[in-house]
Design an enzyme around this catalytic site. Sequence first.
Site, PDB file in Angstrom:
ATOM      1  N   THR A 244       0.970  -1.359   0.335  1.00 39.54           N
ATOM      2  CA  THR A 244      -0.196   0.291  -0.146  1.00 39.54           C
ATOM      3  C   THR A 244       0.812   1.354  -0.101  1.00 39.54           C
ATOM      4  OG1 THR A 244      -1.519   1.871   1.215  1.00 39.54           O
ATOM      5  CG2 THR A 244       0.248  -0.373   2.449  1.00 39.54           C
ATOM      6  N   ASP A 245       0.426   2.427  -0.261  1.00 38.27           N
ATOM      7  CA  ASP A 245       0.955   3.783  -0.510  1.00 38.27           C
ATOM      8  C   ASP A 245       1.161   4.290   0.733  1.00 38.27           C
ATOM      9  OD1 ASP A 245      -1.597   4.493   0.027  1.00 38.27           O
ATOM     10  OD2 ASP A 245      -1.529   6.029  -1.551  1.00 38.27           O
ATOM     11  N   GLU A 246       0.582   3.824   1.682  1.00 40.68           N
ATOM     12  CA  GLU A 246       0.503   4.063   2.678  1.00 40.68           C
ATOM     13  C   GLU A 246       1.455   4.262   4.029  1.00 40.68           C
ATOM     14  OE1 GLU A 246      -3.331   3.623   4.942  1.00 40.68           O
ATOM     15  OE2 GLU A 246      -4.429   2.982   3.245  1.00 40.68           O
TER      16      GLU A 246
ATOM     17  N   TYR B  78      -2.110   0.024  10.954  1.00 44.64           N
ATOM     18  CA  TYR B  78      -2.173  -0.504   9.768  1.00 44.64           C
ATOM     19  C   TYR B  78      -0.760  -0.852   8.682  1.00 44.64           C
ATOM     20  CZ  TYR B  78      -3.265  -1.630   4.753  1.00 44.64           C
ATOM     21  OH  TYR B  78      -4.186  -2.075   3.609  1.00 44.64           O
TER      22      TYR B  78
ATOM     23  N   LYS C 106       2.311  -3.568   7.529  1.00 48.15           N
ATOM     24  CA  LYS C 106       2.158  -3.544   6.029  1.00 48.15           C
ATOM     25  C   LYS C 106       3.806  -3.181   5.727  1.00 48.15           C
ATOM     26  CE  LYS C 106       0.015  -4.283   2.597  1.00 48.15           C
ATOM     27  NZ  LYS C 106      -0.495  -5.871   2.276  1.00 48.15           N
TER      28      LYS C 106
HETATM   29  P1  NAD Z   1      -9.622  -7.593   2.299  1.00 46.76           P
HETATM   30  O1  NAD Z   1      -9.582  -7.247   3.032  1.00 46.76           O
HETATM   31  O2  NAD Z   1     -11.051  -6.947   0.920  1.00 46.76           O
HETATM   32  O3  NAD Z   1      -9.364  -9.049   2.082  1.00 46.76           O
HETATM   33  C1  NAD Z   1      -8.667  -9.501   2.761  1.00 46.76           C
HETATM   34  C2  NAD Z   1      -8.666 -11.230   2.113  1.00 46.76           C
HETATM   35  O4  NAD Z   1      -7.460 -11.545   2.894  1.00 46.76           O
HETATM   36  C3  NAD Z   1     -10.178 -11.101   2.180  1.00 46.76           C
HETATM   37  O5  NAD Z   1     -10.552 -12.343   1.424  1.00 46.76           O
HETATM   38  C4  NAD Z   1      -9.269 -12.597   3.990  1.00 46.76           C
HETATM   39  O6  NAD Z   1     -10.514 -13.584   4.070  1.00 46.76           O
HETATM   40  C5  NAD Z   1      -8.094 -12.980   3.908  1.00 46.76           C
HETATM   41  N1  NAD Z   1      -7.582 -13.142   4.788  1.00 46.76           N
HETATM   42  C6  NAD Z   1      -7.078 -12.206   6.174  1.00 46.76           C
HETATM   43  N2  NAD Z   1      -5.715 -13.161   6.880  1.00 46.76           N
HETATM   44  C7  NAD Z   1      -6.218 -14.476   6.214  1.00 46.76           C
HETATM   45  C8  NAD Z   1      -4.805 -14.932   6.747  1.00 46.76           C
HETATM   46  N3  NAD Z   1      -4.421 -15.273   7.983  1.00 46.76           N
HETATM   47  N4  NAD Z   1      -4.926 -16.564   6.117  1.00 46.76           N
HETATM   48  C9  NAD Z   1      -5.754 -16.483   4.960  1.00 46.76           C
HETATM   49  N5  NAD Z   1      -6.014 -15.466   4.176  1.00 46.76           N
HETATM   50  C10 NAD Z   1      -6.597 -13.856   4.684  1.00 46.76           C
HETATM   51  O7  NAD Z   1      -8.461  -5.894   1.477  1.00 46.76           O
HETATM   52  P2  NAD Z   1      -7.608  -5.782  -0.306  1.00 46.76           P
HETATM   53  O8  NAD Z   1      -9.484  -4.457  -0.087  1.00 46.76           O
HETATM   54  O9  NAD Z   1      -8.470  -6.767  -0.923  1.00 46.76           O
HETATM   55  O10 NAD Z   1      -6.953  -5.341   0.029  1.00 46.76           O
HETATM   56  C11 NAD Z   1      -6.074  -6.451  -0.740  1.00 46.76           C
HETATM   57  C12 NAD Z   1      -4.532  -6.189   0.251  1.00 46.76           C
HETATM   58  O11 NAD Z   1      -4.352  -5.560  -1.194  1.00 46.76           O
HETATM   59  C13 NAD Z   1      -4.000  -6.438   1.315  1.00 46.76           C
HETATM   60  O12 NAD Z   1      -2.456  -6.910   1.013  1.00 46.76           O
HETATM   61  C14 NAD Z   1      -4.254  -4.565   1.584  1.00 46.76           C
HETATM   62  O13 NAD Z   1      -3.085  -4.080   2.526  1.00 46.76           O
HETATM   63  C15 NAD Z   1      -3.490  -4.002  -0.164  1.00 46.76           C
HETATM   64  N6  NAD Z   1      -4.051  -2.788  -0.706  1.00 46.76           N
HETATM   65  C16 NAD Z   1      -5.275  -2.026  -0.338  1.00 46.76           C
HETATM   66  C17 NAD Z   1      -5.630  -1.201  -0.571  1.00 46.76           C
HETATM   67  C18 NAD Z   1      -7.136  -0.442  -0.669  1.00 46.76           C
HETATM   68  O14 NAD Z   1      -8.144   0.482  -1.507  1.00 46.76           O
HETATM   69  N7  NAD Z   1      -8.174  -1.451  -0.363  1.00 46.76           N
HETATM   70  C19 NAD Z   1      -4.427  -0.385  -1.032  1.00 46.76           C
HETATM   71  C20 NAD Z   1      -3.469  -0.717  -1.687  1.00 46.76           C
HETATM   72  C21 NAD Z   1      -2.648  -2.409  -1.194  1.00 46.76           C
HETATM   73  P1  TYD Z   2     -10.300   4.141   4.334  1.00 50.90           P
HETATM   74  O1  TYD Z   2     -11.280   3.963   3.204  1.00 50.90           O
HETATM   75  O2  TYD Z   2     -10.991   3.150   5.649  1.00 50.90           O
HETATM   76  O3  TYD Z   2      -9.531   4.007   3.865  1.00 50.90           O
HETATM   77  P2  TYD Z   2      -7.491   4.378   4.462  1.00 50.90           P
HETATM   78  O4  TYD Z   2      -7.705   4.481   6.272  1.00 50.90           O
HETATM   79  O5  TYD Z   2      -7.117   3.073   3.891  1.00 50.90           O
HETATM   80  O6  TYD Z   2      -7.356   5.619   4.070  1.00 50.90           O
HETATM   81  O7  TYD Z   2     -10.992   5.367   4.858  1.00 50.90           O
HETATM   82  C1  TYD Z   2     -10.767   6.684   3.537  1.00 50.90           C
HETATM   83  C2  TYD Z   2     -10.578   8.107   4.350  1.00 50.90           C
HETATM   84  O8  TYD Z   2     -12.290   8.455   4.825  1.00 50.90           O
HETATM   85  C3  TYD Z   2      -9.772   8.193   4.993  1.00 50.90           C
HETATM   86  O9  TYD Z   2      -9.318   9.614   5.686  1.00 50.90           O
HETATM   87  C4  TYD Z   2     -11.027   8.095   6.631  1.00 50.90           C
HETATM   88  C5  TYD Z   2     -12.016   8.744   6.176  1.00 50.90           C
HETATM   89  N1  TYD Z   2     -13.727   7.970   6.703  1.00 50.90           N
HETATM   90  C6  TYD Z   2     -14.774   8.700   6.734  1.00 50.90           C
HETATM   91  O10 TYD Z   2     -13.966   9.975   7.056  1.00 50.90           O
HETATM   92  N2  TYD Z   2     -15.054   7.820   7.491  1.00 50.90           N
HETATM   93  C7  TYD Z   2     -15.917   6.628   7.143  1.00 50.90           C
HETATM   94  O11 TYD Z   2     -16.845   6.642   8.249  1.00 50.90           O
HETATM   95  C8  TYD Z   2     -14.453   5.546   7.425  1.00 50.90           C
HETATM   96  C9  TYD Z   2     -14.809   4.514   7.188  1.00 50.90           C
HETATM   97  C10 TYD Z   2     -13.312   6.385   6.254  1.00 50.90           C
END
Ligand code: NAD
Ligand code: TYD
Length: 353
Positions: free
Chosen positions: A134-136, A159, A163
Amino acid sequence: MKKVMVTGGAGFIGSAVVRQFIEETDVHVVNVDKLTYSGNLESLKSVSECDRYAFERADICDRGAMDAIFERHRPDAIMHLAAESHVDRSISGPAEFISTNIQGTYTLLESARKYADSLGGEQKANFRFHHIATDEVYGSLGDEGFFTEETAYRPNSPYSASKAASDHLVRAWHHTYGLPVVTTNCSNNYGPYHFPEKLIPLMILNATNGKPLPVYGKGDNIRDWLYVEDHARALRLVLEKGKVGETYNIGGNNEKTNLEVVETICAILDELLPEAAPHGRLVSFVKDRPGHDFRYAIDASKICDELGWKPLETFESGIRKTVQWYLENRDWVEHVTSGEYRNWIDRQYGGNP
Ligand code: NAD
Ligand code: TYD
């Protein structure tokens, strides 16, 4: 690549990757997922009957299970997406983040290393461990500037710290043991099948149910939004063409304040559900998230210039598709909003308003 193992394939981004592989290529996929609260096999209904798709319910922290899955399926590559992914949850309960994101990635790296060492010839030369980051991990930006692949890591939340730790392990396993890794750091994703604890799906569902839209602080924090299908395409491209040992940033060049995002969703809903307009009356400014990062913004020129990637959706087209998808897929929403998720919402927000 003939067979790819995807961890976290039942999650939001992982399921988009799995669907694309099955629907748009002839690649075989092994989905390895523990099915935590955010994993949902219903997101894979359209592909689960395909004979190129296999599912293994397993925890990435379980070394024996990982070794057995590598042996049973003998994949050409692994894409590692399994993680605990929600910042707010990491603040109220970091333990699972340390376990899955750090210990789990370590376990998977060791299992992949053993498996890769056992390969011969072309399969060994072409094996890849693709780590989805992630970019975070780069921390928070002020009003100016962008995250590049050279930006120093400064994670601020449990988080992002977990990561970041996993990214460092992946890097070390490449440098020390020669594991052929590629890493991608992506900005905030949105789109269909997104678990409704994250900003965009939460706001869509609350607004359609006439519930308050909890905007943290003043709503002026900025995120750089990328449509999930564009991310999945970028991941497939990096797996195929990325250089071993390299990192690629992926972002949509779609910076929005949170309030802008919420207002856009409300405007689309006013159009699609005029009887409930104006949805903007539901906006409720609530206590800010502790340690809330102000701004994320990605410079994606490396993946664009070197690998020829570009996103197909603008924020305007992607957010409209997303709102429409949630209105048309009430069953999916109904199933994921029951059980564990409801308990968490009750704990987090003190029950239904
Ligand atoms: P998500 O929470 O929707 O999905 C995570 C999946 O991992 C789920 O299906 C869960 O059951 C599985 N999981 C969790 N713990 C596990 C374990 N111990 N063993 C096996 N499976 C397990 O997450 P997402 O949003 O799809 O993110 C996927 C990846 O991309 C993550 O690594 C996240 O850090 C990264 N990522 C997400 C975003 C975003 O905006 N969502 C952005 C950048 C990177
Ligand atoms: P989120 O979707 O949790 O992603 P991330 O924290 O990984 O960026 O949140 C996106 C942005 O929205 C973040 O600045 C927090 C804000 N946010 C709210 O203002 N209200 C909410 O209920 C949630 C879940 C997030």
